[in-house]
Design a protein around this motif. Structure first.
Motif, PDB file in Angstrom:
ATOM      1  N   GLN A 161       0.825  -1.205   0.000  1.00  0.00           N
ATOM      2  CA  GLN A 161       0.000   0.000   0.000  1.00  0.00           C
ATOM      3  C   GLN A 161       0.861   1.258   0.000  1.00  0.00           C
ATOM      4  N   ILE A 162       1.963   1.223   0.743  1.00  0.00           N
ATOM      5  CA  ILE A 162       2.886   2.361   0.765  1.00  0.00           C
ATOM      6  C   ILE A 162       3.472   2.583  -0.626  1.00  0.00           C
ATOM      7  N   LYS A 163       3.870   1.499  -1.275  1.00  0.00           N
ATOM      8  CA  LYS A 163       4.444   1.607  -2.617  1.00  0.00           C
ATOM      9  C   LYS A 163       3.421   2.153  -3.607  1.00  0.00           C
ATOM     10  N   ALA A 164       2.173   1.710  -3.492  1.00  0.00           N
ATOM     11  CA  ALA A 164       1.121   2.204  -4.382  1.00  0.00           C
ATOM     12  C   ALA A 164       0.916   3.703  -4.193  1.00  0.00           C
ATOM     13  N   ALA A 165       0.989   4.160  -2.945  1.00  0.00           N
ATOM     14  CA  ALA A 165       0.825   5.591  -2.666  1.00  0.00           C
ATOM     15  C   ALA A 165       2.011   6.390  -3.196  1.00  0.00           C
ATOM     16  N   GLY A 180      12.825   6.917 -12.463  1.00  0.00           N
ATOM     17  CA  GLY A 180      14.002   6.325 -13.078  1.00  0.00           C
ATOM     18  C   GLY A 180      13.848   4.868 -13.450  1.00  0.00           C
ATOM     19  N   PRO A 181      14.818   4.350 -14.195  1.00  0.00           N
ATOM     20  CA  PRO A 181      14.756   2.943 -14.625  1.00  0.00           C
ATOM     21  C   PRO A 181      14.823   1.964 -13.464  1.00  0.00           C
ATOM     22  N   GLN A 182      15.408   2.399 -12.327  1.00  0.00           N
ATOM     23  CA  GLN A 182      15.483   1.513 -11.163  1.00  0.00           C
ATOM     24  C   GLN A 182      14.175   1.486 -10.382  1.00  0.00           C
ATOM     25  N   ARG A 183      13.247   2.410 -10.722  1.00  0.00           N
ATOM     26  CA  ARG A 183      11.947   2.509 -10.052  1.00  0.00           C
ATOM     27  C   ARG A 183      12.112   2.633  -8.543  1.00  0.00           C
ATOM     28  N   ILE A 184      12.829   3.681  -8.131  1.00  0.00           N
ATOM     29  CA  ILE A 184      13.057   3.934  -6.712  1.00  0.00           C
ATOM     30  C   ILE A 184      12.495   5.299  -6.331  1.00  0.00           C
ATOM     31  N   ASP A 185      12.313   5.512  -5.039  1.00  0.00           N
ATOM     32  CA  ASP A 185      11.883   6.814  -4.536  1.00  0.00           C
ATOM     33  C   ASP A 185      13.030   7.796  -4.744  1.00  0.00           C
ATOM     34  N   ALA A 186      12.827   8.751  -5.644  1.00  0.00           N
ATOM     35  CA  ALA A 186      13.899   9.687  -5.998  1.00  0.00           C
ATOM     36  C   ALA A 186      13.627  11.105  -5.512  1.00  0.00           C
ATOM     37  N   ILE A 187      12.624  11.288  -4.652  1.00  0.00           N
ATOM     38  CA  ILE A 187      12.308  12.624  -4.140  1.00  0.00           C
ATOM     39  C   ILE A 187      13.131  12.872  -2.879  1.00  0.00           C
ATOM     40  N   ASN A 188      14.097  13.777  -2.988  1.00  0.00           N
ATOM     41  CA  ASN A 188      14.976  14.080  -1.858  1.00  0.00           C
ATOM     42  C   ASN A 188      14.734  15.465  -1.271  1.00  0.00           C
ATOM     43  N   THR A 189      14.503  16.458  -2.138  1.00  0.00           N
ATOM     44  CA  THR A 189      14.246  17.824  -1.678  1.00  0.00           C
ATOM     45  C   THR A 189      13.045  18.397  -2.423  1.00  0.00           C
ATOM     46  N   ILE A 190      12.349  19.315  -1.761  1.00  0.00           N
ATOM     47  CA  ILE A 190      11.150  19.948  -2.331  1.00  0.00           C
ATOM     48  C   ILE A 190      11.090  21.396  -1.852  1.00  0.00           C
ATOM     49  N   GLU A 191      10.538  22.263  -2.691  1.00  0.00           N
ATOM     50  CA  GLU A 191      10.159  23.605  -2.270  1.00  0.00           C
ATOM     51  C   GLU A 191       8.711  23.838  -2.686  1.00  0.00           C
ATOM     52  N   TYR A 192       7.974  24.590  -1.851  1.00  0.00           N
ATOM     53  CA  TYR A 192       6.620  24.965  -2.262  1.00  0.00           C
ATOM     54  C   TYR A 192       6.249  26.328  -1.692  1.00  0.00           C
ATOM     55  N   TRP A 193       5.338  26.992  -2.409  1.00  0.00           N
ATOM     56  CA  TRP A 193       4.922  28.349  -2.079  1.00  0.00           C
ATOM     57  C   TRP A 193       3.398  28.400  -1.998  1.00  0.00           C
ATOM     58  N   GLY A 194       2.882  29.210  -1.074  1.00  0.00           N
ATOM     59  CA  GLY A 194       1.435  29.315  -0.962  1.00  0.00           C
ATOM     60  C   GLY A 194       1.012  30.527  -0.156  1.00  0.00           C
ATOM     61  N   THR A 195      -0.297  30.729  -0.079  1.00  0.00           N
ATOM     62  CA  THR A 195      -0.874  31.823   0.708  1.00  0.00           C
ATOM     63  C   THR A 195      -2.059  31.285   1.493  1.00  0.00           C
ATOM     64  N   GLY A 196      -2.411  31.988   2.559  1.00  0.00           N
ATOM     65  CA  GLY A 196      -3.559  31.547   3.342  1.00  0.00           C
ATOM     66  C   GLY A 196      -3.622  32.231   4.682  1.00  0.00           C
ATOM     67  N   HIS A 197      -4.079  31.479   5.680  1.00  0.00           N
ATOM     68  CA  HIS A 197      -4.246  32.023   7.026  1.00  0.00           C
ATOM     69  C   HIS A 197      -3.619  31.069   8.039  1.00  0.00           C
ATOM     70  N   ALA A 198      -3.124  31.647   9.139  1.00  0.00           N
ATOM     71  CA  ALA A 198      -2.485  30.842  10.179  1.00  0.00           C
ATOM     72  C   ALA A 198      -2.875  31.360  11.556  1.00  0.00           C
ATOM     73  N   GLN A 199      -2.955  30.420  12.501  1.00  0.00           N
ATOM     74  CA  GLN A 199      -3.204  30.752  13.906  1.00  0.00           C
ATOM     75  C   GLN A 199      -4.462  31.585  14.110  1.00  0.00           C
ATOM     76  N   GLN A 200      -5.501  31.326  13.330  1.00  0.00           N
ATOM     77  CA  GLN A 200      -6.810  31.967  13.489  1.00  0.00           C
ATOM     78  C   GLN A 200      -6.752  33.494  13.394  1.00  0.00           C
TER      79      GLN A 200
END
Length: 259
Positions: free
Chosen positions: A30-34, A43-63
């Protein structure tokens, strides 16, 4: 997968098969399917290749009614995370960083290495910040995989839930990862004693300027003790293993404030 152990003598051969428990096999599958569903397997080895990520967003925090902008950089390998939050009315900027067993707050990204900047040690926040890192969708699946046979899968109200204990600095915390019908991470719940944090993820998309087929939720809502503390709309991601740095300032290593 079954493992075979062979014991051979002159005139006989004994074959002993050790079969992992069915529950462990189900959880691993199930973990692999997710991971496939989020585009983590590459990749051809079919391995988890995600090592670093960046993301940006907007919204509200702490009410608070004020709008916030979020920029998060993270590394699952280190592990490390920088959360750069800007609030309006009044204008306030908070930069929170964790790298392994060190945590600190920065006046600007990279503070402590730039003249005139401040890096303030925050050792009491290490666990909370690491928990935020491993509660991200990709981080939760990595943590589940590392839990090995301790990860269990069950059906709860028609949804698949993977449950496992966290280790190391987060020992004593249990994580429950709920998957939607597409095997995407829909909710991550962490429990440590009476402290319960629930983060929900929805509307997965490839939000990168360079398309990579790595999916990320465009809506994130986090609740602590049932109270909403974060509601973000994600507008952009970089999931192509961007170059991110989390160098620990000398004063943070020594546990003192900037002099």
């Amino acid at each position: 997968m079954a493992k075979a152990a062979w014991i051979c003598g002159v005139s006989f051969c004994v074959c002993v098969f050790v079969i992992p428990p069915a529950a462990a096999q189900d959880a691993a599958a199930q973990i692999k399917a997710a991971q496939y569903a989020l585009g983590m397997i590459r990749g051809p080895q079919r391995i988890d290749a995600i090592n670093t990520i960046e993301y940006w967003g907007t919204g509200h925090a702490q009410q608070t009614p004020a709008m916030v902008t979020y920029h998060v950089s993270l590394s699952y390998l280190t592990p490390a995370m920088r959360v750069d939050v800007k609030r309006s009315n009044p204008d306030v900027r908070q930069i929170q960083v964790v790298n392994g067993s060190f945590a600190w707050n920065e006046s600007v990204p990279g503070a402590g290495f730039i003249p005139g900047t401040t890096a303030m040690p925050a050792p009491g926040t290490v666990k909370d910040r690491l928990l935020q890192l491993w509660s991200t969708p990709h981080g939760a699946l990595k943590a589940a995989e590392r839990a090995g046979s301790n990860a269990k899968v069950r059906n709860e109200n028609g949804a698949t839930v993977i449950t496992f204990p966290l280790a190391g600095a987060l020992s004593g915390t249990t994580m429950n990862v709920t998957l939607n019908s597409k095997n995407q991470v829909e909710k991550v719940e962490t429990r440590a004693g009476d402290n319960v944090t629930e983060t929900t993820y929805s509307d997965y998309k490839d939000l990168g300027e360079i398309q990579s087929d790595v999916l990320f939720p465009s809506h994130i809502v986090q609740r602590q003790g049932g109270v909403s503390v974060l509601d973000l709309t994600i507008s952009k991601t970089d999931t192509n293993n961007p170059y991110v740095v989390f160098a620990v300032p000398e004063n943070v290593e020594k546990g003192r404030e900037n002099e």
